[in-house]
Design an enzyme around this catalytic site. Structure first.
Site, mmCIF file in Angstrom:
data_model
loop_
_atom_site.group_PDB
_atom_site.id
_atom_site.type_symbol
_atom_site.label_atom_id
_atom_site.label_comp_id
_atom_site.label_asym_id
_atom_site.label_seq_id
_atom_site.Cartn_x
_atom_site.Cartn_y
_atom_site.Cartn_z
ATOM 1 N N ASP A 1 0.834 -1.208 0.000
ATOM 2 C CA ASP A 1 0.000 0.000 0.000
ATOM 3 C C ASP A 1 0.875 1.268 0.000
ATOM 4 O O ASP A 1 1.918 1.314 0.662
ATOM 5 C CB ASP A 1 -0.864 -0.060 1.277
ATOM 6 C CG ASP A 1 -1.950 0.980 1.332
ATOM 7 O OD1 ASP A 1 -2.470 1.344 0.266
ATOM 8 O OD2 ASP A 1 -2.299 1.407 2.450
ATOM 9 N N GLY B 1 -7.255 7.965 8.498
ATOM 10 C CA GLY B 1 -7.348 8.222 9.943
ATOM 11 C C GLY B 1 -8.780 8.451 10.374
ATOM 12 O O GLY B 1 -9.718 8.362 9.563
ATOM 13 N N HIS C 1 -9.841 4.784 -0.365
ATOM 14 C CA HIS C 1 -8.937 4.821 0.803
ATOM 15 C C HIS C 1 -9.668 5.521 1.945
ATOM 16 O O HIS C 1 -10.721 6.114 1.755
ATOM 17 C CB HIS C 1 -7.655 5.597 0.442
ATOM 18 C CG HIS C 1 -6.698 4.802 -0.373
ATOM 19 N ND1 HIS C 1 -5.438 4.469 0.056
ATOM 20 C CD2 HIS C 1 -6.819 4.226 -1.593
ATOM 21 C CE1 HIS C 1 -4.826 3.747 -0.857
ATOM 22 N NE2 HIS C 1 -5.647 3.590 -1.883
ATOM 23 N N THR D 1 -6.878 2.276 10.149
ATOM 24 C CA THR D 1 -7.031 2.769 11.524
ATOM 25 C C THR D 1 -8.037 1.942 12.324
ATOM 26 O O THR D 1 -7.797 1.634 13.498
ATOM 27 C CB THR D 1 -7.455 4.258 11.501
ATOM 28 O OG1 THR D 1 -6.537 4.960 10.654
ATOM 29 C CG2 THR D 1 -7.442 4.871 12.877
HETATM 30 P P1 13P Z 1 -7.933 4.456 7.281
HETATM 31 O O1 13P Z 1 -6.757 4.446 8.207
HETATM 32 O O2 13P Z 1 -8.709 5.708 7.346
HETATM 33 O O3 13P Z 1 -8.795 3.254 7.440
HETATM 34 O O4 13P Z 1 -7.340 4.415 5.787
HETATM 35 C C1 13P Z 1 -6.794 3.248 5.285
HETATM 36 C C2 13P Z 1 -6.135 3.451 3.988
HETATM 37 O O5 13P Z 1 -6.657 4.081 3.106
HETATM 38 C C3 13P Z 1 -4.827 2.823 3.798
HETATM 39 O O6 13P Z 1 -4.319 3.080 2.543
#
Ligand code: 13P
Length: 280
Positions: free
Chosen positions: A81, A178, A205, A230
């Site tokens: 990622d 986040g 995302h 997150t």
């Molecule tokens: P979150 O931390 O908001 O779930 O986002 C995850 C993400 O898009 C990782 O690439």
């Protein structure tokens, strides 16, 4: 079984559902996500972002993720990622990741296209899929930066996908990494236009904190991969804290089980919302 991300997403393309892509930091999280996938007969993606390698080194967690996917009872893709450097993306490909993301969202359109094309040709040698991003998703994967949301321009997305030959495209529609400070208002008008103009599956995302209703609407409007990071980390932490609070953790292996359970509960909840249960 370990599968290419392209195949997972194309299976989702014809239905109004999406595949959950769960960030992991250790073996317990991997086991928790795969337990949920097995129980629900769901396909899954496990991923790690380049910024997290300082905590979980790629040469250690990478082989673990690939081995876990191979041993899984349902189709699992292993994804790198937010790849920032060619060096780490190459390392992930060499380790057997079946998908990599090149994140050129901070670059100009032409630089993002050129950088993505390079990664696409590197990944083709391994048969791996490539995800890229156009526009800018807000925040950052590890909370270290507060990048402003820059919504994707649908026509740029179309040009970008055609020029690069990518397999999946992350769009910015008001989403951010986040925990959201305020309820996010996703731009479904932009998503609809992107989905009409771009042939490859779209990626959302910043999944943590998006409502069930918006997730479903996204899955019906071209989003076929939804990233959750997150929420996984929070769920593990909260589950461990709750079990300590109830004096249920008295040795290391109770802690180990509570971590797996935290990741499992979070993955299961999201897989059911995304509609990927019984799609393996
Ligand atoms: P979150 O931390 O908001 O779930 O986002 C995850 C993400 O898009 C990782 O690439």
């Amino acid at each position: 079984m370990l599968v290419n991300m392209r195949d997972l997403l194309s299976a989702a393309k014809s239905g109004g559902w999406a595949v959950g892509s769960f960030s992991v930091a250790n073996m317990e999280m991997v086991l928790g996500v795969l337990k949920a996938a097995r129980e629900l007969s769901a396909p899954a993606i496990i991923q790690i972002a380049e910024v997290r390698l300082k905590q979980s080194p790629l040469e250690i967690i990478g082989p673990l993720m690939v081995a876990a996917a191979k041993a899984a009872k349902t189709p699992v893709a292993v994804h790198f990622d937010h790849g920032k450097t060619e060096e780490k993306i190459d390392e992930a490909l060499e380790l057997g990741f079946t998908s990599v993301m090149f994140d050129g969202s901070h670059l100009s359109l032409s630089e993002n296209i050129a950088g993505t094309q390079k990664i696409v040709s590197a990944a083709r040698k391994y048969g791996a899929a490539v995800e890229a991003e156009i526009g800018a998703v807000g925040g950052s994967e590890d909370g270290s930066e507060d990048i402003a949301v820059n919504c994707t321009k649908p026509q740029e997305a179309q040009l970008f996908a055609n020029e690069t030959g990518i397999d999946a495209l992350a769009v910015a529609i008001g989403n951010a990494h986040g925990n959201y400070k305020e309820t996010p208002k996703l731009r479904f008008d932009i998503l609809e236009r992107c989905s009409k103009l771009v042939q490859v599956p779209l990626v959302l995302h910043g999944g943590t904190g998006i409502s069930d209703c918006d997730f479903k609407k996204c899955a019906e409007t071209g989003i076929k991969k939804i990233n959750i990071a997150t929420a996984t980390f929070d769920s593990v932490e909260h589950n461990v804290a709750a079990r300590y609070g109830r004096n249920e953790i008295t040795n290391y292996y109770d802690l180990h089980a509570a971590e797996i359970e935290g990741a499992y509960l979070n993955a299961k909840r999201h897989m059911l919302i995304f509609g990927c249960d019984n799609k393996a």
